[in-house]
Write a protein that holds these residues in place. Sequence first.
Motif, PDB file in Angstrom:
ATOM      1  N   GLY A 440      40.530  48.201   3.404  1.00  0.00           N
ATOM      2  CA  GLY A 440      39.758  50.213   3.285  1.00  0.00           C
ATOM      3  C   GLY A 440      38.814  49.979   2.172  1.00  0.00           C
ATOM      4  O   GLY A 440      38.001  50.087   1.459  1.00  0.00           O
ATOM      5  N   GLY A 441      40.099  49.752   0.770  1.00  0.00           N
ATOM      6  CA  GLY A 441      38.946  49.565  -0.698  1.00  0.00           C
ATOM      7  C   GLY A 441      38.242  48.766  -0.967  1.00  0.00           C
ATOM      8  O   GLY A 441      36.696  49.276  -1.237  1.00  0.00           O
ATOM      9  N   VAL A 442      37.713  47.223   0.199  1.00  0.00           N
ATOM     10  CA  VAL A 442      36.764  46.016   0.492  1.00  0.00           C
ATOM     11  C   VAL A 442      35.362  46.975   0.909  1.00  0.00           C
ATOM     12  O   VAL A 442      34.444  46.469   0.857  1.00  0.00           O
ATOM     13  N   ILE A 443      35.696  47.486   2.341  1.00  0.00           N
ATOM     14  CA  ILE A 443      35.148  48.207   2.783  1.00  0.00           C
ATOM     15  C   ILE A 443      33.756  49.609   2.301  1.00  0.00           C
ATOM     16  O   ILE A 443      33.036  49.140   2.514  1.00  0.00           O
ATOM     17  N   LEU A 444      35.209  50.157   1.786  1.00  0.00           N
ATOM     18  CA  LEU A 444      34.598  51.489   0.537  1.00  0.00           C
ATOM     19  C   LEU A 444      33.119  51.007  -0.222  1.00  0.00           C
ATOM     20  O   LEU A 444      32.898  51.236  -0.393  1.00  0.00           O
ATOM     21  N   GLY A 445      34.145  49.616  -0.800  1.00  0.00           N
ATOM     22  CA  GLY A 445      33.161  49.224  -1.667  1.00  0.00           C
ATOM     23  C   GLY A 445      31.911  48.907  -0.985  1.00  0.00           C
ATOM     24  O   GLY A 445      30.718  48.758  -2.225  1.00  0.00           O
ATOM     25  N   ALA A 446      31.991  48.135  -0.200  1.00  0.00           N
ATOM     26  CA  ALA A 446      30.817  47.479   0.512  1.00  0.00           C
ATOM     27  C   ALA A 446      29.569  48.382   1.022  1.00  0.00           C
ATOM     28  O   ALA A 446      28.670  48.261   0.975  1.00  0.00           O
ATOM     29  N   SER A 447      30.185  49.706   1.319  1.00  0.00           N
ATOM     30  CA  SER A 447      29.702  51.043   1.911  1.00  0.00           C
ATOM     31  C   SER A 447      29.097  51.551   0.577  1.00  0.00           C
ATOM     32  O   SER A 447      27.777  51.642   1.091  1.00  0.00           O
ATOM     33  N   VAL A 448      29.324  51.582  -0.010  1.00  0.00           N
ATOM     34  CA  VAL A 448      28.404  51.992  -1.730  1.00  0.00           C
ATOM     35  C   VAL A 448      27.703  51.445  -2.145  1.00  0.00           C
ATOM     36  O   VAL A 448      26.501  51.320  -2.403  1.00  0.00           O
ATOM     37  N   LEU A 449      28.087  50.054  -2.439  1.00  0.00           N
ATOM     38  CA  LEU A 449      26.453  49.030  -2.565  1.00  0.00           C
ATOM     39  C   LEU A 449      25.591  48.817  -1.154  1.00  0.00           C
ATOM     40  O   LEU A 449      24.377  48.730  -1.587  1.00  0.00           O
ATOM     41  N   ALA A 450      26.317  49.287   0.127  1.00  0.00           N
ATOM     42  CA  ALA A 450      25.145  49.038   0.891  1.00  0.00           C
ATOM     43  C   ALA A 450      24.490  50.615   0.904  1.00  0.00           C
ATOM     44  O   ALA A 450      23.253  50.871   0.916  1.00  0.00           O
ATOM     45  N   ALA A 451      24.867  51.412   0.475  1.00  0.00           N
ATOM     46  CA  ALA A 451      24.141  52.952   0.203  1.00  0.00           C
ATOM     47  C   ALA A 451      22.895  53.004  -0.978  1.00  0.00           C
ATOM     48  O   ALA A 451      21.746  52.998  -0.653  1.00  0.00           O
ATOM     49  N   LEU A 452      23.254  52.120  -1.947  1.00  0.00           N
ATOM     50  CA  LEU A 452      22.457  51.840  -2.930  1.00  0.00           C
ATOM     51  C   LEU A 452      20.789  50.997  -2.575  1.00  0.00           C
ATOM     52  O   LEU A 452      20.200  51.289  -2.780  1.00  0.00           O
ATOM     53  N   VAL A 453      21.399  50.133  -1.647  1.00  0.00           N
ATOM     54  CA  VAL A 453      21.021  48.927  -1.743  1.00  0.00           C
ATOM     55  C   VAL A 453      19.810  49.833  -0.908  1.00  0.00           C
ATOM     56  O   VAL A 453      18.604  49.595  -0.885  1.00  0.00           O
ATOM     57  N   SER A 454      20.736  50.422   0.137  1.00  0.00           N
ATOM     58  CA  SER A 454      19.191  51.370   1.492  1.00  0.00           C
ATOM     59  C   SER A 454      18.443  52.587   0.401  1.00  0.00           C
ATOM     60  O   SER A 454      17.149  51.766   1.367  1.00  0.00           O
ATOM     61  N   ARG A 455      18.718  52.833  -0.631  1.00  0.00           N
ATOM     62  CA  ARG A 455      17.943  53.959  -0.396  1.00  0.00           C
ATOM     63  C   ARG A 455      16.899  53.399  -2.149  1.00  0.00           C
ATOM     64  O   ARG A 455      16.022  53.659  -1.703  1.00  0.00           O
ATOM     65  N   ARG A 456      17.340  52.250  -2.611  1.00  0.00           N
ATOM     66  CA  ARG A 456      16.181  51.554  -3.147  1.00  0.00           C
ATOM     67  C   ARG A 456      15.047  51.015  -2.227  1.00  0.00           C
ATOM     68  O   ARG A 456      13.824  50.781  -2.009  1.00  0.00           O
ATOM     69  N   LEU A 457      15.799  50.057  -0.745  1.00  0.00           N
ATOM     70  CA  LEU A 457      14.352  49.231   0.395  1.00  0.00           C
ATOM     71  C   LEU A 457      13.950  50.606   0.919  1.00  0.00           C
ATOM     72  O   LEU A 457      13.050  50.379   1.138  1.00  0.00           O
ATOM     73  N   ALA A 458      14.476  51.863   1.488  1.00  0.00           N
ATOM     74  CA  ALA A 458      13.573  53.127   1.252  1.00  0.00           C
ATOM     75  C   ALA A 458      12.945  52.813   0.928  1.00  0.00           C
ATOM     76  O   ALA A 458      11.308  53.722   0.759  1.00  0.00           O
ATOM     77  N   ALA A 459      12.493  53.162  -0.903  1.00  0.00           N
ATOM     78  CA  ALA A 459      12.060  53.895  -2.037  1.00  0.00           C
ATOM     79  C   ALA A 459      10.677  53.091  -1.321  1.00  0.00           C
ATOM     80  O   ALA A 459      10.071  53.576  -1.936  1.00  0.00           O
ATOM     81  N   ARG A 460      11.279  51.317  -1.909  1.00  0.00           N
ATOM     82  CA  ARG A 460       9.963  50.760  -1.625  1.00  0.00           C
ATOM     83  C   ARG A 460       9.101  50.531  -0.531  1.00  0.00           C
ATOM     84  O   ARG A 460       8.401  49.626  -0.047  1.00  0.00           O
ATOM     85  N   GLY A 461       9.468  51.457   1.102  1.00  0.00           N
ATOM     86  CA  GLY A 461       9.171  51.461   2.397  1.00  0.00           C
ATOM     87  C   GLY A 461       9.491  49.882   3.369  1.00  0.00           C
ATOM     88  O   GLY A 461       8.705  49.531   3.900  1.00  0.00           O
ATOM     89  N   LEU A 462      10.133  50.194   2.671  1.00  0.00           N
ATOM     90  CA  LEU A 462      11.071  48.075   3.388  1.00  0.00           C
ATOM     91  C   LEU A 462      11.630  48.540   4.209  1.00  0.00           C
ATOM     92  O   LEU A 462      12.270  47.530   5.013  1.00  0.00           O
ATOM     93  N   VAL A 463      12.550  49.093   4.589  1.00  0.00           N
ATOM     94  CA  VAL A 463      13.543  49.620   5.961  1.00  0.00           C
ATOM     95  C   VAL A 463      12.350  50.607   7.297  1.00  0.00           C
ATOM     96  O   VAL A 463      11.620  51.456   5.890  1.00  0.00           O
ATOM     97  N   PRO A 464      12.651  50.314   8.299  1.00  0.00           N
ATOM     98  CA  PRO A 464      11.509  51.931   8.907  1.00  0.00           C
ATOM     99  C   PRO A 464      12.232  52.467   8.963  1.00  0.00           C
ATOM    100  O   PRO A 464      13.365  52.819   9.440  1.00  0.00           O
ATOM    101  N   ALA A 465      11.430  53.756   9.099  1.00  0.00           N
ATOM    102  CA  ALA A 465      12.047  54.866   9.288  1.00  0.00           C
ATOM    103  C   ALA A 465      11.992  55.645  10.878  1.00  0.00           C
ATOM    104  O   ALA A 465      11.775  54.994  11.602  1.00  0.00           O
ATOM    105  N   PRO A 466      13.416  55.747  10.678  1.00  0.00           N
ATOM    106  CA  PRO A 466      13.682  56.481  12.096  1.00  0.00           C
ATOM    107  C   PRO A 466      12.641  57.031  13.108  1.00  0.00           C
ATOM    108  O   PRO A 466      11.778  58.088  12.455  1.00  0.00           O
ATOM    109  N   GLN A 467      13.052  56.761  14.251  1.00  0.00           N
ATOM    110  CA  GLN A 467      11.870  57.243  15.462  1.00  0.00           C
ATOM    111  C   GLN A 467      12.177  58.638  16.376  1.00  0.00           C
ATOM    112  O   GLN A 467      12.780  57.959  16.951  1.00  0.00           O
ATOM    113  N   ARG A 468      12.382  59.791  15.659  1.00  0.00           N
ATOM    114  CA  ARG A 468      12.702  60.842  16.350  1.00  0.00           C
ATOM    115  C   ARG A 468      12.207  60.964  17.829  1.00  0.00           C
ATOM    116  O   ARG A 468      10.914  60.757  18.064  1.00  0.00           O
ATOM    117  N   ARG A 469      12.758  61.051  19.122  1.00  0.00           N
ATOM    118  CA  ARG A 469      12.440  61.277  20.195  1.00  0.00           C
ATOM    119  C   ARG A 469      12.297  62.590  20.604  1.00  0.00           C
ATOM    120  O   ARG A 469      13.339  63.141  20.037  1.00  0.00           O
TER     121      ARG A 469
END
Length: 469
Positions: A440-469
């Motif tokens: 559980g601790g390993v997955i939580l740590g990976a989750s925090v790291l993923a959230a930080l990377v995701s935020r940085r990628l989104a700020a740089r426009g490297l992650v596709p934005a969700p398409q609302r239906r």
Amino acid sequence: MGPSTSDRASGTAERAGALAAVSIALFCIQLDFFALNLAIPGIAADFHVTVSAAQWALSAYMLAIGCLFIVGGRLGDLLGRRPVLLAGIALFAAASVGCALAPSLGVLVVARIAQGVGAAFVFPVSVSVVTNVFPDATRARALGAVFALANVGTAVGPFVGGGFTDGPGWRWIFWLLAPLSAVALLLGLRYVPDSRDESAPRQVDLPGCLAVVAGLAALTLAVERGSAWGWDHTRTLALFAGAVVCGGLFVWRERTCRHPLVDFGLFRNVPFDLVTVMGAVSNMGYAVTVFLATLQLQQLRGLSALLAGTVFLAPALMVACTGPLGAWLSTRTRATSVMALAGAVAGTGMIGLSLVQAWWLYIPVFTWCALGLGLGWTFASVATQQVIAPARAGEASGVVLTALVVLGAIALAAVASAITALTPETGPEAAYDAILRTGGGVILGASVLAALVSRRLAARGLVPAPQRR
């Protein structure tokens, strides 16, 4: 002029039929694996062998499926998804009959290998079939529906396996799979259209196929049997060495080949890398949690196989719901953010399971844990299709599924070794709890790291934005 009403109806029927074909096929694959876990003692008793020997009925399947995901996915892209899908379903159905009729453990293991080969072709190609049949506006919802039905197999698998093992016998698991697979095959013949990567030449990198299959086979076999043979045994060390050599040859081949099996440029896609890592971590957590829960219920709580399967129903049904939940989230949240959220839920759930004392709290905490773990490994396939071009859907799906299966097997091998080392000192219950907290601790740590990377990628426009239906 736009398409006529009859053309639209025909297209809708084709999409619905293709969706049904791949959903039923994936349901059979999921049911097969999760039902047979609880049937191993029955298989051992029927063939008068040890439980360790009977475990080869699972190991052989994992060996075949883990080795061929990449090959199956890429063959679909190159040779056509329809023929590869139909061949995989047909092989899986025929092998199911072989398993049901097996007169000995050896024959059963061979039939299980054939099942694994069929499943390895079906799984990645199914994802790419849906990706290429459905337009962008409905693709995520379609993939969610596919994984919802497939995960019903996960949900009822332990119940079916326990029920058949305690009732008419484990062979009925395969007698159930054979006609269901035949239905999927007939639907596929009628409705699944062909599609392929038109930009790629119709050539298969056979040396690359041999290198990756041999390397993954050696690695999977080493981690599956290492605890039984001993991690310092000559066979185990030789398999690990073979895996390293074959892996090196595969990388060299793919970098120098004109038409590689896997284009390593795929890994320069950071969102794809993030989805793959989080999906693999979630699947490792899922495999470990299900394994430990089975031991807790049957060894510590003294439940029968049928009752243990019944306890699994609520958590497994939650896993089934993660398919449509992931599709819904994909229209509102970036794929990388969903993966980070799944890790946060899964990590807190695993830690919570290690702290639960009251029996009545076990099922709801297990269900919460299953929500995060199921969303993580299920949504990985949906998210892959959002960050990768549809033409390369099979290749990308094969890579992701290989990571999920092989790393899941490694996690189980590590847990088996940890239990062996910890139990004499702490007792089984304390050992299980310590492993759950660590995971559980390993997955939580990976989750925090993923959230930080995701935020940085989104700020740089490297992650596709969700398409609302």
